[in-house]
Design a protein around this motif. Structure first.
Motif, PDB file in Angstrom:
ATOM      1  N   PHE B 266       0.860  -1.178   0.000  1.00  0.00           N
ATOM      2  CA  PHE B 266       0.000   0.000   0.000  1.00  0.00           C
ATOM      3  C   PHE B 266       0.900   1.233   0.000  1.00  0.00           C
ATOM      4  N   VAL B 268       1.319   5.349   0.239  1.00  0.00           N
ATOM      5  CA  VAL B 268       0.792   6.668   0.558  1.00  0.00           C
ATOM      6  C   VAL B 268       1.854   7.683   0.139  1.00  0.00           C
ATOM      7  N   ASP B 273       2.739  18.794  -4.992  1.00  0.00           N
ATOM      8  CA  ASP B 273       2.438  18.833  -6.421  1.00  0.00           C
ATOM      9  C   ASP B 273       1.466  17.702  -6.769  1.00  0.00           C
ATOM     10  N   LYS B 274       0.247  18.080  -7.086  1.00  0.00           N
ATOM     11  CA  LYS B 274      -0.797  17.096  -7.392  1.00  0.00           C
ATOM     12  C   LYS B 274      -0.448  16.262  -8.629  1.00  0.00           C
ATOM     13  N   ASP B 275       0.376  16.844  -9.512  1.00  0.00           N
ATOM     14  CA  ASP B 275       0.729  16.149 -10.758  1.00  0.00           C
ATOM     15  C   ASP B 275       2.026  15.359 -10.655  1.00  0.00           C
ATOM     16  N   GLY B 279       2.125  10.046  -7.967  1.00  0.00           N
ATOM     17  CA  GLY B 279       0.687   9.822  -7.982  1.00  0.00           C
ATOM     18  C   GLY B 279       0.267   8.637  -8.849  1.00  0.00           C
ATOM     19  N   GLU B 280       1.126   8.294  -9.815  1.00  0.00           N
ATOM     20  CA  GLU B 280       0.862   7.157 -10.715  1.00  0.00           C
ATOM     21  C   GLU B 280       0.809   5.834  -9.959  1.00  0.00           C
ATOM     22  N   ALA B 282       0.682   5.716  -6.359  1.00  0.00           N
ATOM     23  CA  ALA B 282       0.181   5.852  -4.991  1.00  0.00           C
ATOM     24  C   ALA B 282      -1.265   5.379  -4.871  1.00  0.00           C
ATOM     25  N   ASP B 283      -1.566   4.659  -3.781  1.00  0.00           N
ATOM     26  CA  ASP B 283      -2.955   4.313  -3.482  1.00  0.00           C
ATOM     27  C   ASP B 283      -3.665   5.530  -2.915  1.00  0.00           C
ATOM     28  N   VAL B 284      -2.910   6.319  -2.135  1.00  0.00           N
ATOM     29  CA  VAL B 284      -3.452   7.576  -1.628  1.00  0.00           C
ATOM     30  C   VAL B 284      -2.425   8.678  -1.858  1.00  0.00           C
ATOM     31  N   LEU B 285      -2.847   9.753  -2.498  1.00  0.00           N
ATOM     32  CA  LEU B 285      -1.973  10.914  -2.658  1.00  0.00           C
ATOM     33  C   LEU B 285      -2.538  12.039  -1.787  1.00  0.00           C
ATOM     34  N   VAL B 286      -1.762  12.435  -0.784  1.00  0.00           N
ATOM     35  CA  VAL B 286      -2.167  13.545   0.065  1.00  0.00           C
ATOM     36  C   VAL B 286      -1.509  14.803  -0.499  1.00  0.00           C
ATOM     37  N   VAL B 287      -2.318  15.732  -0.977  1.00  0.00           N
ATOM     38  CA  VAL B 287      -1.769  16.949  -1.553  1.00  0.00           C
ATOM     39  C   VAL B 287      -1.555  17.946  -0.423  1.00  0.00           C
ATOM     40  N   ALA B 288      -0.296  17.998   0.074  1.00  0.00           N
ATOM     41  CA  ALA B 288       0.004  18.851   1.222  1.00  0.00           C
ATOM     42  C   ALA B 288       1.505  19.035   1.361  1.00  0.00           C
TER      43      ALA B 288
END
Lengths: 258, 303
Positions: B266, B268, B273-275, B279-280, B282-288
């Protein structure tokens, strides 16, 4: 000794990229540009070599691109290069790696550079071709992906980074070209006095037409964001809320939270 | 259509990812032949033609001779494409072969596209389609982009020879340094990337790892900057890991890093950077911002 360092200016990679009007490369609007990270290692290694040899070698910095690349050139001069060549090309992004290499080789031919440093790739195009192609055009031996560099009496000894953390040690006689990998050294920050000094250094401008003789072998057909593959959850918003949602997901989907 | 695949051997063994070349050829629907500088023990499980040059004679790293050996195979096979893996061997040799053949080269191909080849650019954040002009065309393939295919069978061996010597002297391999924690056995890994900002912020990552009962890893820039030991590096040049939980803190997701952790149970990712390419996978991308989010997460988990 004469040293050449090839430098590219690239956008900050945290930028949002959008296609240009032709749809084949990024639009430059709103992008902040900087020296390609790999090339910073190349500049530093050139300056270290100059220092090792008591300041005797002359370091020439070369950059191909539109007027904005002068900023990258200034940084290299402030780091310790002696002079620079700006091959002015407003449409450098449309040249393929082979053409860029041909332009650099056309300049370097007859200049008698003993050692040429390039980055192993650029962050934006990332072809990993230009350095090697310059060496081939000039007939120089070349080693790529270098993470350790030594010079003594006309011999360059380098470590190449291979897969799985293995390194390969290679020895070349100068004139030679090496392409620099991240971590080769610790690129210095230009000091204020050196930034001031750099302003007085020579920057020769050569229009690209004088050096380019080759036709493109690649045509750029399209530039776009990758299709999203994963169905990952994206958490945005307030930190406290993000924390709660993440802990919820971890409890739900994994067995790691007791 | 015909492709010449350039296999890769090290220490007398065929490198496993050479089979991805066959996977690519099969997608292209092309006839194949392989060229390999190696020895009999390194021959692939493949019933087609293998042009074999003796690594004992030509060396495992001798680009001046290897490029001419590949050229010799090209002259005999007359392929439409000469295909390498995008590895330290492939990206070193392919441009030399392209120069010799006066051929276009497309690097790090990830997919076939209409009118050309798709490849990554802008640090894997974007894609471009590139169309080569003329031929033969030299390609390098991104590792993992084309599933490996083992054709099976015994090769029809053709011996390759060239005269002359190379200008680079290969002095030998240096084994990977393995110091510190063996991350390959860890069940939970919290890794620090450039987004952590500075060395002084690293305790924040260690704190999260401690609360989760995991180990601390790092991405390449963190090691290159001297913030952490090389032994902690996750990725192609560091350790390849597959913990139950991988938390990537401020790691953008260079392909070399992704290859070293994408098989984690899993994933995280915490990134501004949301892009970011992380992110490709990740099961969860925390934008922070890592320095805001991670301490808050640690505090909540510690309760």
């Amino acid at each position: 000794m004469k040293i050449l360092v090839c430098v590219k200016q690239v956008p900050d990679m945290e930028s949002r990229f959008r296609p240009d009007a032709a749809g084949v490369w990024y639009a430059e609007t709103d992008l902040a540009f900087r020296v390609n990270e790999y090339d910073e290692y190349a500049i530093e290694q050139a300056v270290l070599l100059k220092e090792q040899l008591g300041g005797e070698p002359e370091i020439t910095l070369l950059s191909v691109g539109p007027d904005r690349v002068v900023e990258a050139i200034k940084k290299g001069l402030a780091m310790g290069a002696d002079r620079a060549v700006h091959v002015r090309d407003p449409a450098a992004h449309l040249k393929d790696p082979f053409q860029i290499a041909s332009i650099i080789a056309a300049y370097a031919k007859g200049e008698g550079f003993d050692v040429i440093f390039t980055g192993m790739q650029s962050l934006d195009r990332g072809s990993t071709q230009v350095g090697v192609a310059v060496a081939e055009a000039l007939g120089y031996p070349c080693a790529t992906t270098v993470v350790a560099f030594e010079y003594a009496d006309g011999t360059v000894t380098v470590k190449r980074e291979l897969e799985g953390g293995v390194k390969g040690t290679v020895r070349l006689k100068t004139p030679a070209l090496v392409t620099c990998q991240l971590g080769l050294n610790q690129p210095r920050y230009p000091t204020l006095p050196n930034i001031m000094k750099a302003k007085k250094k020579e920057v020769a401008v050569i229009p690209v037409e004088q050096l380019l003789q080759e036709e493109a072998r690649l045509v750029l057909a399209q530039f776009s964001a990758p299709a999203k593959k994963g169905g990952g959850v994206v958490l945005e918003g307030e930190v406290a809320d993000q924390v709660d949602r993440l802990i919820g997901i971890l409890k739900d989907k994994t067995a790691v939270l007791r | 259509m015909k492709v010449l695949l350039v296999g890769e051997s090290r220490d007398g063994k065929l490198l496993e990812y050479s089979y991805e070349l066959f996977g690519f050829a099969s997608q292209l629907g092309a006839e194949t032949a392989m060229v390999l500088i190696g020895n009999d023990a390194a021959l692939p499980s493949y019933g087609g033609t293998v042009y074999l040059a003796d690594a004992g004679k030509y060396g495992e790293y001798n680009p001046d001779l290897h490029k001419r050996l590949v050229q010799a195979a090209v002259e005999r096979e007359k392929p439409d494409y000469v295909v390498f893996m995008h590895t330290s061997y492939g990206w070193d040799l392919a441009p030399r072969v392209a120069a010799l053949l006066k051929a276009p080269q497309v690097s790090e191909v990830v997919a076939l596209a209409e009118g050309g080849f798709e490849r990554p650019c802008c640090s894997q954040k974007m894609r471009q389609v590139v169309r080569p002009v003329g031929g033969p065309v030299v390609l390098t393939l991104q590792g993992g982009a084309f599933p490996a295919l083992v054709p099976g069978g015994a090769p029809l061996k053709q011996t390759l020879e060239v005269a002359g010597e190379g200008r680079t002297e290969f002095l030998g391999y240096e084994a990977a340094v393995r110091k510190g924690v063996d991350l390959t056995r860890a069940e939970i890994i919290v890794s620090a990337g450039r987004g952590v900002g500075k060395k002084e912020n690293l305790p924040v990552i260690a704190e999260l790892a401690k609360v989760l009962g995991g180990e601390v890893g790092a991405s390449r820039p963190v090691v290159d900057s001297g913030w952490m030991e090389a032994g902690a590096q996750v990725g192609v040049t560091g350790q390849t890991v597959s913990p139950k939980l991988y938390v990537a803190c401020g790691i953008s997701g260079a392909i070399q890093h992704l290859a070293g952790m994408k098989k984690s149970g899993f994933i995280v990712a915490i990134n501004k950077d949301k892009d970011a390419p992380i992110g490709e996978v990740a099961d969860v991308l925390v934008v922070a911002d890592v320095m805001q989010f991670v301490p808050a997460l640690t505090a909540k988990l510690a309760k």
